[in-house]
Design a protein around this motif. Sequence first.
Motif, short mmCIF file in Angstrom:
data_model
loop_
_atom_site.label_atom_id
_atom_site.label_comp_id
_atom_site.label_asym_id
_atom_site.label_seq_id
_atom_site.Cartn_x
_atom_site.Cartn_y
_atom_site.Cartn_z
N CYS A 1 -6.88 1.70 3.96
CA CYS A 1 -6.52 3.08 3.60
C CYS A 1 -7.51 3.72 2.64
O CYS A 1 -7.60 4.94 2.56
CB CYS A 1 -5.11 3.13 3.03
SG CYS A 1 -3.85 2.78 4.28
N CYS B 1 0.84 -1.19 0.00
CA CYS B 1 0.00 0.00 0.00
C CYS B 1 0.88 1.25 0.00
O CYS B 1 1.87 1.32 0.74
CB CYS B 1 -0.91 -0.02 1.23
SG CYS B 1 -1.91 1.46 1.45
N LYS C 1 0.21 4.08 1.17
CA LYS C 1 -0.01 4.88 2.37
C LYS C 1 0.57 4.21 3.62
O LYS C 1 1.38 4.80 4.32
CB LYS C 1 -1.51 5.12 2.56
CG LYS C 1 -1.85 6.05 3.68
CD LYS C 1 -1.45 7.47 3.35
CE LYS C 1 -2.01 8.41 4.40
NZ LYS C 1 -1.62 9.77 4.16
N CYS C 2 0.16 2.98 3.91
CA CYS C 2 0.55 2.34 5.18
C CYS C 2 1.62 1.27 5.04
O CYS C 2 2.21 0.87 6.02
CB CYS C 2 -0.68 1.76 5.86
SG CYS C 2 -1.37 0.31 5.04
N TYR D 1 -3.72 1.36 -2.90
CA TYR D 1 -4.01 1.42 -1.48
C TYR D 1 -4.70 0.13 -1.02
O TYR D 1 -5.45 -0.47 -1.77
CB TYR D 1 -4.89 2.62 -1.15
CG TYR D 1 -4.24 3.94 -1.52
CD1 TYR D 1 -3.21 4.45 -0.74
CD2 TYR D 1 -4.63 4.64 -2.64
CE1 TYR D 1 -2.59 5.64 -1.08
CE2 TYR D 1 -4.02 5.83 -2.99
CZ TYR D 1 -3.00 6.33 -2.19
OH TYR D 1 -2.40 7.51 -2.53
N ARG E 1 -9.02 7.81 6.78
CA ARG E 1 -8.03 8.87 6.61
C ARG E 1 -7.02 8.77 7.75
O ARG E 1 -7.40 8.79 8.93
CB ARG E 1 -8.71 10.23 6.62
CG ARG E 1 -7.75 11.33 6.32
CD ARG E 1 -8.47 12.65 6.29
NE ARG E 1 -7.48 13.68 6.05
CZ ARG E 1 -7.57 14.58 5.11
NH1 ARG E 1 -8.64 14.61 4.35
NH2 ARG E 1 -6.63 15.47 4.95
N HIS E 2 -5.75 8.64 7.42
CA HIS E 2 -4.69 8.51 8.43
C HIS E 2 -4.07 9.87 8.74
O HIS E 2 -4.13 10.79 7.94
CB HIS E 2 -3.60 7.55 7.94
CG HIS E 2 -4.06 6.14 7.76
ND1 HIS E 2 -4.42 5.34 8.81
CD2 HIS E 2 -4.23 5.39 6.64
CE1 HIS E 2 -4.78 4.16 8.36
NE2 HIS E 2 -4.68 4.16 7.04
N ASP F 1 1.71 10.52 6.56
CA ASP F 1 1.85 10.57 5.10
C ASP F 1 2.17 9.22 4.49
O ASP F 1 1.64 8.84 3.46
CB ASP F 1 2.94 11.57 4.70
CG ASP F 1 2.54 13.00 5.00
OD1 ASP F 1 1.33 13.30 4.95
OD2 ASP F 1 3.43 13.80 5.31
N CYS F 2 3.10 8.49 5.13
CA CYS F 2 3.54 7.22 4.56
C CYS F 2 4.12 6.34 5.66
O CYS F 2 4.83 6.82 6.53
CB CYS F 2 4.60 7.50 3.50
SG CYS F 2 5.15 6.03 2.63
#
Length: 93
Positions: A65, A47, A49-50, A61, A69-70, A73-74
């Motif tokens: 994700c 992913c 994002k995570c 994603y 909303r986290h 950023d990464c």
Amino acid sequence: MLNILYPRRCPVCDQVLPFFKRKGEKEAPKICRECQRKLPLIKGPVCMKCGKPVDSMQAEYCPDCKGIRHSFDCGRGAFTYTGVMRESVFRIK
């Protein structure tokens, strides 16, 4: 001398680790061999994002994700948070 009094231990299973490196190894192990085989190393597409594994290269994603909303950023990880890794982190906490 400290290694004799306070030997290094595997952070996953708490087993005492060898003091010296084995033949063919660059340095003394930081995790025992049995735990190295058990740890779920993340390979392949992740992913954006995570850092969790995703099903295909086309998926940017993971399902988590896409819906949440986290506040970061990464994120990236070397292992998936399941099984032996989850128990190890729980024991540390």
